[in-house]
Scaffold this active site. Structure first.
Site, PDB file in Angstrom:
ATOM      1  N   TYR A 137       0.611  -1.266   0.107  1.00 34.85           N
ATOM      2  CA  TYR A 137       0.009   0.205   0.047  1.00 34.85           C
ATOM      3  C   TYR A 137       0.865   1.307   0.067  1.00 34.85           C
ATOM      4  O   TYR A 137       0.642   2.095  -0.801  1.00 34.85           O
ATOM      5  CB  TYR A 137      -0.888   0.069   1.191  1.00 34.85           C
ATOM      6  CG  TYR A 137      -1.829   1.011   1.074  1.00 34.85           C
ATOM      7  CD1 TYR A 137      -2.961   1.373   0.487  1.00 34.85           C
ATOM      8  CD2 TYR A 137      -1.669   2.048   2.239  1.00 34.85           C
ATOM      9  CE1 TYR A 137      -3.799   2.491   0.503  1.00 34.85           C
ATOM     10  CE2 TYR A 137      -2.475   3.272   2.116  1.00 34.85           C
ATOM     11  CZ  TYR A 137      -3.484   3.383   1.150  1.00 34.85           C
ATOM     12  OH  TYR A 137      -4.449   4.452   1.444  1.00 34.85           O
ATOM     13  N   LYS A 179       1.283   4.211  -3.173  1.00 33.29           N
ATOM     14  CA  LYS A 179       0.788   5.513  -2.763  1.00 33.29           C
ATOM     15  C   LYS A 179       1.765   6.298  -3.251  1.00 33.29           C
ATOM     16  O   LYS A 179       1.884   7.528  -3.873  1.00 33.29           O
ATOM     17  CB  LYS A 179       0.071   5.955  -1.632  1.00 33.29           C
ATOM     18  CG  LYS A 179      -1.059   5.116  -1.389  1.00 33.29           C
ATOM     19  CD  LYS A 179      -2.299   5.580  -2.442  1.00 33.29           C
ATOM     20  CE  LYS A 179      -3.548   5.049  -2.075  1.00 33.29           C
ATOM     21  NZ  LYS A 179      -4.594   5.287  -3.240  1.00 33.29           N
TER      22      LYS A 179
END
Length: 290
Positions: free
Chosen positions: A185, A189
């Protein structure tokens, strides 16, 4: 980043505040005549952003993976904004042909794109090191969060060039940290933040911003109990922030990372000149001084 986002010394908000109050946009129909496309618009942040733009007069194009959820969002918007002009397209953002069809379908129907929010994304559980996770699940997070943004950018940016429009990416403050067991994650990002910077370089007519929406208890975030204590922000906070960021007042943020929690008025009055002079709020190596 030269100033970690959590340390930017401005007021931090968890709900709508005066500098981003959307009431004037709603009353004046600021976005009438604008065409806004939003991926991941079948729930949560995407749904709320779509509602805000519809209330402000925009034509809204909803994109998600299931027609049933798109229909449900459409019903919610029409109930609140009976005069809303809406369209919906089913697309998995990791599938290039489906994204292309959605973007081209929107342009064919409405003639242009003015604002695009690449909001579709996913999150992985924070329980084990990546070597102990299923490698396909790990990669799926990268696939959705990076390729899903890239595909939308690839097909939408040529149309946004024509309107000198806006491209926004739902990022995360997690892009700026390194927490164990959340590599997929956080890496994804961080990567879309850099992609945001390339968009500015290669499509200078487009205003492009990577936006941290705040800590919100969405269905995806609910899957990660470790962060529940941080999820104290309202859905209205990112919706109002994004509405304000595409109003023309904050175009100087283009190519940068912005947190919905920051007081935008304070950032502009206290830090705009310094941010521009130092080319801050972008990713780069920190070089120690001699």
């Amino acid at each position: 980043m030269s100033v970690p986002p959590e340390d930017l010394p401005v007021t931090h908000h968890h709900d709508v505040y005066p500098a981003i109050d959307p009431i004037a946009h709603f009353q004046n129909q600021t976005y009438k005549g604008k065409v806004v496309l939003i991926t991941g618009s079948s729930r949560g942040i995407g749904q709320e952003v779509a509602l805000f733009y519809a209330r402000a007069g925009a034509t809204v194009v909803l994109v998600a993976r299931q027609q049933s959820t798109l229909d449900a969002v459409r019903d919610v918007i029409v109930k609140e904004v009976p005069t809303a002009t809406l369209a919906s397209f089913v697309a998995d953002v990791t599938k290039t042909t489906q994204v292309q069809a959605a973007v081209e379908g929107a342009v064919k129907k409405f003639g242009k794109l003015d604002i695009v929010l690449a909001n579709a994304g996913t999150i992985n559980e924070m329980k084990k090191p990546f070597t102990e996770n299923d490698p396909d699940e790990w990669w799926n997070t990268i696939e959705v969060n990076v390729r899903g943004v890239y595909n939308v950018a690839h097909y939408a940016l040529p149309h946004l060039d024509k309107t000198s429009g806006y491209f926004l990416i739902t990022s995360s403050v997690a892009a700026q940290f390194r927490f164990p067991n959340s590599s997929a994650y956080q890496l994804s990002k961080h990567a879309v933040g850099r992609l945001n910077e390339f968009i500015k370089l290669e499509h200078p007519k487009v205003k492009t911003i990577a936006v941290h929406p705040g800590g919100i208890m969405t269905k995806l975030a609910d899957l990660v109990p470790e962060i529940h204590q941080l999820l104290v922000d309202t859905l209205q906070l990112p919706a109002a922030t994004i509405l304000q960021l595409t109003s023309g007042k904050y175009d100087w943020f283009s190519g940068r990372f912005v947190s919905s929690n920051w007081d935008l008025g304070e950032v502009e009055s206290q830090f705009k000149e310094k941010i521009l002079a130092e080319d801050a709020l972008v990713s780069r190596l920190a070089i120690p001084q001699a």
